[in-house]
Design an enzyme around this catalytic site. Structure first.
Site, PDB file in Angstrom:
ATOM      1  N   SER A 266      96.092 114.961 -31.185  1.00 43.37           N
ATOM      2  CA  SER A 266      97.046 116.095 -30.978  1.00 43.37           C
ATOM      3  C   SER A 266      97.433 116.135 -29.298  1.00 43.37           C
ATOM      4  CB  SER A 266      96.680 117.420 -31.544  1.00 43.37           C
ATOM      5  OG  SER A 266      95.383 117.760 -30.879  1.00 43.37           O
ATOM      6  N   GLY A 267      96.981 115.408 -28.644  1.00 44.30           N
ATOM      7  CA  GLY A 267      97.153 115.556 -27.131  1.00 44.30           C
ATOM      8  C   GLY A 267      95.952 114.871 -26.219  1.00 44.30           C
TER       9      GLY A 267
ATOM     10  N   GLY B  24      89.997 112.685 -21.872  1.00 43.54           N
ATOM     11  CA  GLY B  24      89.887 112.338 -23.192  1.00 43.54           C
ATOM     12  C   GLY B  24      91.411 112.538 -23.923  1.00 43.54           C
TER      13      GLY B  24
ATOM     14  N   GLY C  91      93.137 112.646 -27.568  1.00 42.16           N
ATOM     15  CA  GLY C  91      92.801 112.754 -28.988  1.00 42.16           C
ATOM     16  C   GLY C  91      94.321 112.700 -30.004  1.00 42.16           C
TER      17      GLY C  91
ATOM     18  N   ASP D 106      87.914 121.739 -40.134  1.00 42.22           N
ATOM     19  CA  ASP D 106      87.435 120.363 -39.566  1.00 42.22           C
ATOM     20  C   ASP D 106      86.218 120.579 -38.803  1.00 42.22           C
ATOM     21  OD1 ASP D 106      87.840 117.756 -38.795  1.00 42.22           O
ATOM     22  OD2 ASP D 106      88.966 118.102 -37.172  1.00 42.22           O
TER      23      ASP D 106
ATOM     24  N   LYS E 122      93.776 121.464 -22.606  1.00 42.23           N
ATOM     25  CA  LYS E 122      94.313 120.715 -23.760  1.00 42.23           C
ATOM     26  C   LYS E 122      95.762 120.834 -23.647  1.00 42.23           C
ATOM     27  CE  LYS E 122      93.877 120.098 -28.889  1.00 42.23           C
ATOM     28  NZ  LYS E 122      93.320 120.617 -29.879  1.00 42.23           N
TER      29      LYS E 122
ATOM     30  N   VAL F 222      93.157 115.876 -22.909  1.00 37.44           N
ATOM     31  CA  VAL F 222      92.238 116.951 -22.370  1.00 37.44           C
ATOM     32  C   VAL F 222      92.103 116.573 -20.800  1.00 37.44           C
ATOM     33  CG1 VAL F 222      89.991 117.973 -22.691  1.00 37.44           C
ATOM     34  CG2 VAL F 222      91.279 117.415 -24.663  1.00 37.44           C
TER      35      VAL F 222
END
Length: 982
Positions: A663-664, A659, A661, A791, A681, A666
């Site tokens: 912010s980076g 994956g 996202g 969040d 991550k 995975v």
């Protein structure tokens, strides 16, 4: 040898000795003067009792009989048997050398904020001369002794915030306390009815029984107590009518909110000429608002929202008093707004949404410089908005949706204005270029108006905007190709306009964007591959003129409705019902020489590019291997590890990528020693880490590294150097909750089991809710400093092989209390549909924003709906509250997939709890501790409850349809942050 000071060098010794002695006496005298001033102030605050008549300004404290001095400073005070009746003032602590303080044999007992437990001893009844008894904020777990009635001289009694006290009724013996003036029993586990013996409390001035479980009606004698000045009965279960006979004419504040009161507002309230605050909200009151209430000369606060009041608003409101808060929303009121609400110039807010009010906004409100908010949504108002409302210097919110307002958007806004909601009106004209001056705007909702023209470049400079909704207008032309400052943007909806040209690539660089709707426009060209970098909960590009291949990230389940009626789009993989790009047949007879040459060039260029790329990769691999050997990696270990950083680094391959996202990336890596799966991550891979991502990384390590809880994802270690940061977690086999509820972003190559082959049954959903609540409750209640996540959403609730829930992704979390830092955030974070309303206009945060977001998750579990609905253009919370107001049955709102195997009582309770958690005002939401307790009562496995049959009343059920929602849980105060409108 150093030189002597001039005094010592030139003054004869006898004179010098005299000067030193004189100096010492001056110091002693000054010290005693200071102590005398302190003690005289203490005496004054004690009411100047005759027993302390020797304390005067003409003598020194050491000469007073109650004072003991050592080395000419006060070290002991004896106030034994001095008939003291007042609370000992804190200024006595300014006596820096005080060692002994004797207060025995007086009329005071103050045990506030200790950890006393057990029973209140019956022997307390022997303190017949006791005047003052404070037992606030302890852990007593018994009941009231009947001997309390023996305290005939008691004037002040406080037993607030003892929530471990055994549930018990108010003792009828309280009626014997005829001298009682002050009774404060907030949150003392009181049940049953208010005893009729209270009619004997003729001296009572202040009565606070709020936040209990009192039932029955308000005794008629309660409002006949002539000395009563403050009456607080809010947040109980009181029912019936408010007594109509009112003789307590000294009343200054009345708060009966959050009960089940019915009938009209008594006209007798209009006789209370000293009344400053009247709070009757969240009841079931009906009838018209008495006209004489608007004539009270001292009235400052009038809150009657969420009732069934009808008729017109009395026109004199604000004309005769310094009215500050006027809140009448969610009733059946008609007619116009009073014209003089701000006649005294101190009005803070007008909240009149969800009524049948009509006419124009009074022009006087445009001149009201004190206004913080105006909320008139969902009425029948018309005309233009007075220009002064937009520029009132302290204005925070302007909410006017669902009316027939007209006019144009203002070129200037108040500097603090952060929320503008004007959807479903008749505003027209272009967006002014001066919109770049709206620098603090966080939410702009102008959907369904008649706005036109181009989207100006100046709009993209709003650095604080998180929600921008301009759908359903008449905008045309191309979108700006560059986006200057939309780094906080969370939700962008430009659908149902006439926009054309390409979709800007710059949208793909917005780090927080997770809702993008550009449907029903005339966009053309390819979908920018850069959009694939986004983590989108909602993407809708339907009904445009787009062509080419859909970005690979969107070719999987969850985006089936994102590309409707775009026939020129195609896919190569995935499950979307679009033609395959590689299946298109080219007619060679119609192919021009020009295109044949172009194809040949592309083929040759592609071959050369592959060769060059291969050579560069070989060189780069050599450099990387060299770098890995020589670049130092820092490993911070939180658990016992059976792998090293080199093993993790060598497995960060494309095959293990599961994956991407905001912010980076995975990765899923198998530990070759234990066979355990790890989730890694990777935060940024640039030479220099982005400052924002670095902050997220630090926050995640700081918080997760210190937490140990079975419902919070386990952080094993972090690995970092100058160019990369890695977080290594335990791998959660069932991935995230949103995949099971909504089937979002499925990658068939990475799923361990197919979501579509399994329905998340009701017992599993309840188990997940309880597990996630345990994790959040631990963060809020049990950590040395409370932790807020910021969040909370279904995609951040991960599931292990047994569907046990764990809270994950703390990149946005922060210690609520951290030494040396304020409890504020620099900007709005979170995900649209889960963000608490107050979070869009203030940087102050507390645990209640997590409670709101968790409430949305509960509503997802019950209804199966996504946080944002494409079909109805409203979020899940709005939809759920609409169903509640329409009195729909629980069968009409629950997910079809659980109807056959769920327990209705449990489902009803979770839906009710979701509504509790998503009320607009933070103070009306429960804590996570309270949420967890309610959830546990639903589950026999938790050992707190029993299974309920469907015909039994579920917790909080009301009228056989919906539960009575949790509407207010804390006493209203003068702090605007606690008010309904702020």
């Amino acid at each position: 040898m150093p030189k002597l000071p001039l005094l010592f060098a030139t003054t004869p010794f006898p004179t010098l000795f005299f000067l030193l002695i004189l100096s010492i006496f001056q110091v002693i005298s000054q010290n005693l003067d200071d102590e005398r001033s302190i003690l005289l102030d203490v005496k004054q605050q004690l009411g100047n009792p005759p027993s302390l008549q020797s304390w005067n300004s003409s003598s020194l404290p050491c000469d007073w009989p109650e004072i003991t001095c050592t080395d000419n400073t006060v070290t002991a005070i004896s106030l034994h048997n001095k008939t003291i009746r007042e609370k000992i003032p804190a200024t006595i602590c300014d006596l820096k050398n005080l060692i002994v303080l004797d207060l025995s044999n007086n009329y005071i007992v103050d045990l506030t904020a200790n950890n006393f437990s057990g029973d209140i001893p019956a022997a307390i009844g022997r303190l017949r001369e006791l005047f003052y008894l404070f037992l606030v904020q302890n852990e007593f777990n018994g009941t009231w002794p009947t001997e309390i009635g023996n305290l005939a001289n008691l004037e002040h009694l406080a037993m607030a915030y003892n929530d471990k006290f055994r549930p018990s009724a108010l003792p009828k013996e309280f009626g014997a306390l005829k001298k009682l003036k002050y009774l404060w029993m907030t949150q003392a586990n009181l049940i049953g009815e208010i005893p009729k013996s209270f009619n004997h409390l003729s001296s009572l001035e202040h009565l606070d029984l709020s936040l209990n479980k009192l039932e029955g009606t308000i005794p008629g004698v309660m409002l006949m107590l002539k000395n009563l000045t403050n009456l607080y009965l809010f947040n109980n279960r009181l029912s019936g009518r408010i007594p109509s006979s009112i003789e307590a004419l000294n009343l200054k504040e009345i708060d009966l909110s959050k009960n089940h009161l019915t009938g009209p507002i008594p006209e007798g309230f209009g006789k209370l000429q000293n009344l400053t605050g009247l709070n009757l909200f969240w009841n079931q009151l009906s009838g018209e608002i008495p006209v004489n209430i608007s004539l009270i000369p001292t009235l400052e606060t009038f809150k009657v929202f969420s009732n069934q009041l009808s008729g017109v608003l009395p026109p004199a409101f604000g004309l005769h008093s310094e009215l500050k808060r006027f809140e009448v929303s969610e009733n059946k009121l008609s007619g116009e707004l009073p014209q003089h609400l701000c006649a005294r110039g101190v009005l803070l807010g007008v909240v009149a949404s969800n009524n049948n009010l009509s006419g124009e906004v009074p022009k006087s409100l445009g001149n009201c410089r004190s206004l913080l908010t105006i909320q008139l949504s969902n009425n029948r108002f018309s005309g233009e908005i007075p220009s002064g409302i937009w520029t009132s210097p302290d204005m925070i919110w302007v909410m006017l949706a669902g009316n027939s307002f007209s006019g144009t958007l203002p070129s200037k806004l108040a500097r603090n204005l952060s929320r503008v909601e004007i959807s479903n009106n008749k505003f027209s004209g272009p967006i002014p270029a001066e919109i770049s001056s709206w620098m603090n705007i966080a939410v702009l909702n102008a959907s369904n108006n008649m706005l036109s023209g181009k989207i100006p470049m100046e709009l993209t400079s709003l650095r604080n905007i998180s929600v921008l909704l301009l759908d359903g207008n008449q905008f045309s032309g191309e979108l700006p190709s560059e986006i200057i400052s939309w780094k906080s943007l969370n939700n962008l909806n430009l659908s149902r306009n006439k926009l054309s040209g390409p979709i800007p690539k710059a949208l793909g660089s917005l780090p927080n964007l997770n809702y993008l709707d550009l449907s029903e426009n005339q966009f053309s060209g390819q979908i920018p591959p850069e959009l694939g970098h986004l983590t989108l909960n909602i993407l809708d590009l339907s009904f445009n003129q787009l062509s080419g291949m859909v970005p690979i990230e969107f070719q999987y389940g969850g985006y089936e409705h994102s590309f409707l009626n775009d026939p020129k789009l195609c896919v190569n993989v995935g499950t979307l019902k679009l033609p395959r790009c590689d299946a298109k047949v080219v007619d060679s007879d119609k192919l021009s020489t020009k295109y044949l040459v172009m194809i040949l060039i592309f083929v040759v260029s592609g071959f050369l590019a592959i060769v060059l790329f291969t050579l560069l990769m070989i060189r780069d691999d050599n450099r990387k291997n060299h770098s890995r050997d020589h670049t130092p990696w820092k490993v911070t270990q939180f658990q016992t590890l059976d792998f090293n950083e080199q093993y993790i680094l060598t497995n960060l391959t494309e095959n293990n990528l599961i994956g991407r996202g905001g912010s980076g990336e995975v990765y899923r890596i198998a530990n070759n020693r234990s066979g355990e799966l790890l989730a890694v991550k990777k935060i940024c891979n640039n030479r220099r880490l982005d400052h924002k991502f670095q902050k997220q990384f630090i926050a995640e390590v700081e918080i997760l590294g210190t937490i140990r809880h079975s419902n919070i994802v386990k952080l094993l270690c972090c690995i970092s150097n100058e160019s990369s940061s890695l977080l290594v977690y335990e791998y959660m086999e069932k991935q995230s909750l949103d995949r099971w509820l909504h089937g979002k972003k499925q990658r068939t190559t990475s799923m361990t089991s197919s979501v579509h082959n399994f329905v998340l049954d009701w017992p599993t959903r309840l188990q997940i809710a309880i597990g996630a609540a345990k994790g959040l409750c631990h963060m809020h209640e049990n950590c040395s400093a409370p932790i807020i996540h910021r969040d909370v959403k279904s995609s951040n609730i991960l599931l292990d092989a047994e569907f046990n829930a764990k809270i994950a992704d703390f990149g946005l979390a922060k210690m609520l209390v951290k030494q040396g830092e304020a409890d504020t955030m620099s900007g709005v974070a979170g995900s649209y549909g889960y963000i608490a309303p107050e979070y869009a206009y203030t940087t102050k945060v507390n645990e209640k924003i997590d409670v709101y977001s968790f409430g949305v998750v509960l509503l997802e579990l019950v209804t199966g709906r996504e946080p944002n609905s494409r079909d109805e253009h409203m979020c899940l919370v709005e939809w759920a509250w609409d169903q509640f107001k329409e009195e729909k049955t629980i069968e009409e709102v629950m997910d079809e997939e659980i109807k056959e195997q769920c327990e209705r009582a449990q489902v009803t309770t979770l839906f009710s709890l979701g509504l509790m958690c998503t009320t607009r005002s933070p103070s009306t939401r429960p804590t996570m501790k309270e949420v967890l307790e309610i959830l546990r009562q639903c589950s026999p496995q938790e050992g707190h409850g029993r299974k309920k049959k469907d015909h039994e009343a579920a917790p909080l059920l009301q009228n056989g349809t919906y539960p009575a929602t949790y509407k207010h849980s804390e006493k209203e105060s003068d702090n605007e942050d606690d008010d309904n409108f702020i």
